[in-house]
Design an enzyme around this catalytic site. Structure first.
Site, PDB file in Angstrom:
ATOM      1  N   CYS A   1       5.490   1.750  10.566  1.00 44.17           N
ATOM      2  CA  CYS A   1       4.828   0.811   9.654  1.00 44.17           C
ATOM      3  C   CYS A   1       4.767  -0.512  10.395  1.00 44.17           C
ATOM      4  CB  CYS A   1       5.647   0.679   8.368  1.00 44.17           C
ATOM      5  SG  CYS A   1       5.163  -0.722   7.307  1.00 44.17           S
TER       6      CYS A   1
ATOM      7  N   CYS B   1      -2.568  -1.128  10.067  1.00 43.93           N
ATOM      8  CA  CYS B   1      -1.723  -0.614   8.994  1.00 43.93           C
ATOM      9  C   CYS B   1      -1.693   0.909   9.109  1.00 43.93           C
ATOM     10  CB  CYS B   1      -2.320  -1.042   7.658  1.00 43.93           C
ATOM     11  SG  CYS B   1      -1.481  -0.374   6.220  1.00 43.93           S
ATOM     12  N   ASN B   2      -0.508   1.463   9.253  1.00 44.19           N
ATOM     13  CA  ASN B   2      -0.387   2.923   9.352  1.00 44.19           C
ATOM     14  C   ASN B   2      -0.848   3.601   8.063  1.00 44.19           C
ATOM     15  OD1 ASN B   2       1.527   3.675  11.910  1.00 44.19           O
ATOM     16  ND2 ASN B   2       2.012   1.665  11.109  1.00 44.19           N
TER      17      ASN B   2
ATOM     18  N   TYR C   1       0.829  -1.202   0.000  1.00 47.83           N
ATOM     19  CA  TYR C   1       0.000   0.000   0.000  1.00 47.83           C
ATOM     20  C   TYR C   1       0.878   1.274   0.000  1.00 47.83           C
ATOM     21  CZ  TYR C   1      -4.324  -2.476   1.576  1.00 47.83           C
ATOM     22  OH  TYR C   1      -5.440  -3.272   1.702  1.00 47.83           O
TER      23      TYR C   1
HETATM   24  N1  DGL Z   1       2.089  -2.345   7.072  1.00 47.09           N
HETATM   25  C1  DGL Z   1       1.727  -1.152   6.385  1.00 47.09           C
HETATM   26  C2  DGL Z   1       1.807   0.066   7.320  1.00 47.09           C
HETATM   27  O1  DGL Z   1       1.771  -0.055   8.519  1.00 47.09           O
HETATM   28  C3  DGL Z   1       2.405  -0.799   5.101  1.00 47.09           C
HETATM   29  C4  DGL Z   1       2.976  -1.815   4.216  1.00 47.09           C
HETATM   30  C5  DGL Z   1       2.803  -1.504   2.750  1.00 47.09           C
HETATM   31  O2  DGL Z   1       3.490  -0.639   2.209  1.00 47.09           O
HETATM   32  O3  DGL Z   1       1.947  -2.149   2.182  1.00 47.09           O
HETATM   33  O4  DGL Z   1       1.896   1.173   6.853  1.00 47.09           O
END
Ligand code: DGL
Length: 283
Positions: free
Chosen positions: A202, A84-85, A52
């Site tokens: 993240c 997910c941040n 993402y």
């Molecule tokens: N785990 C996701 C977050 O906390 C991001 C990973 C991604 O780039 O998909 O932002």
């Protein structure tokens, strides 16, 4: 599904939905299980549409809405943790607006806890490019910028490399990537002018905490959000009278990507063994 079969229909017995773009949210799920061992959880890794962090906001919003809809429709979740941040930054306001009766917890980089403990008043923040460029992060940064200097580093490719590393034996490339990013940020340590705290912004990054620790040294605090998110989830469930009183909870894990990958990650990080479900969650 592990354990008991179908979830009981009454409110408190329904599962809690948790999602991330991939395996990163397992770091939040680990903390949730420790805080709420009696609860059932349904975890969705949207690996088929990840990462993402380097995609445009519209993609992240579309996927977050689709996953939330799926969790409600298929599993009747009683609460949602956006583990997910990047998805929290892009979509949680809209998700709350569209799902008014659903208690919801998001994750955001631990800038405030870092500001509370820093002595050198210099703090490093690593996160996805999308999180760091969001209006939500900007507002968070502005709320603490008088307390310390924040050195923010987007880590393109790191979440994806963490996913890939699940199937690989050696971590050389992963360590090289962590080194490249931490070196680019400047000096870490407890001396004046050095960064004495590093915020892991993240949910994938706690899984390279060991490498980061080796790179920044023993005097630097590494801050992630699993514990606070789990405690907030407990408070929210309590206030909605949705906390399960007793029993031993179970997990149900599904992915829009490779089942083996999520299964291996869950085994490594949660000691969870079971069948990961292959999910189609159309946008
Ligand atoms: N785990 C996701 C977050 O906390 C991001 C990973 C991604 O780039 O998909 O932002």
């Amino acid at each position: 599904m592990t354990g008991t079969g179908a979830f009981a229909p009454d409110d408190a017995s329904r599962p809690i939905g948790v999602f991330d773009s991939g395996v990163g949210g397992l770091s939040i799920l680990r903390a949730l299980r420790a805080e709420l061992p009696q609860e059932d959880f349904v975890y969705i890794a949207d690996s088929g549409h990840a990462p993402y962090g380097e995609r445009d906001t519209a993609h992240v919003v579309t996927r977050s809405r689709a996953i939330t809809h799926h969790l409600r429709k298929q599993y009747s979740v009683k609460a949602l943790v956006v583990a997910c941040n990047t998805a929290t930054a892009a979509a949680i306001d809209l998700l709350r607006h569209e799902n008014p009766g659903l208690p919801m917890v998001g994750v955001e980089p631990a800038l405030k806890p870092a500001a509370a403990i820093t002595r050198t008043k210099r703090i490093g923040v690593i996160a996805t490019r999308s999180t760091l460029s969001s209006a939500r992060f900007d507002a968070l940064l502005r709320s603490v910028e008088r307390e310390a200097e924040f050195v923010c580093q987007p880590c393109d490719g790191l979440a994806e490399a963490i996913e890939i590393s699940i199937h690989q034996q050696d971590a050389i490339e992963l360590i090289a990537m962590c080194a490249r990013y931490t070196v680019a940020m400047g000096q870490f340590g407890s001396q004046t002018g050095q960064m004495d705290a590093l915020v892991l912004g993240c949910t994938h990054y706690p899984f390279v905490e060991e490498h980061l620790r080796d790179l920044v040294g023993p005097d630097v605090a590494l801050l992630s959000t699993g514990g606070p998110v789990a405690r907030q989830t407990r408070r929210l469930l309590q206030s909605h009278a949705k906390l399960k009183a007793s029993g031993l909870g179970h997990f149900r894990l599904g992915t829009t990507g490779q089942r083996e990958l999520l299964g291996t990650a869950a085994l490594n990080w949660l000691a969870w063994r079971g069948d990961v479900e292959a999910l189609a969650v159309p946008s």
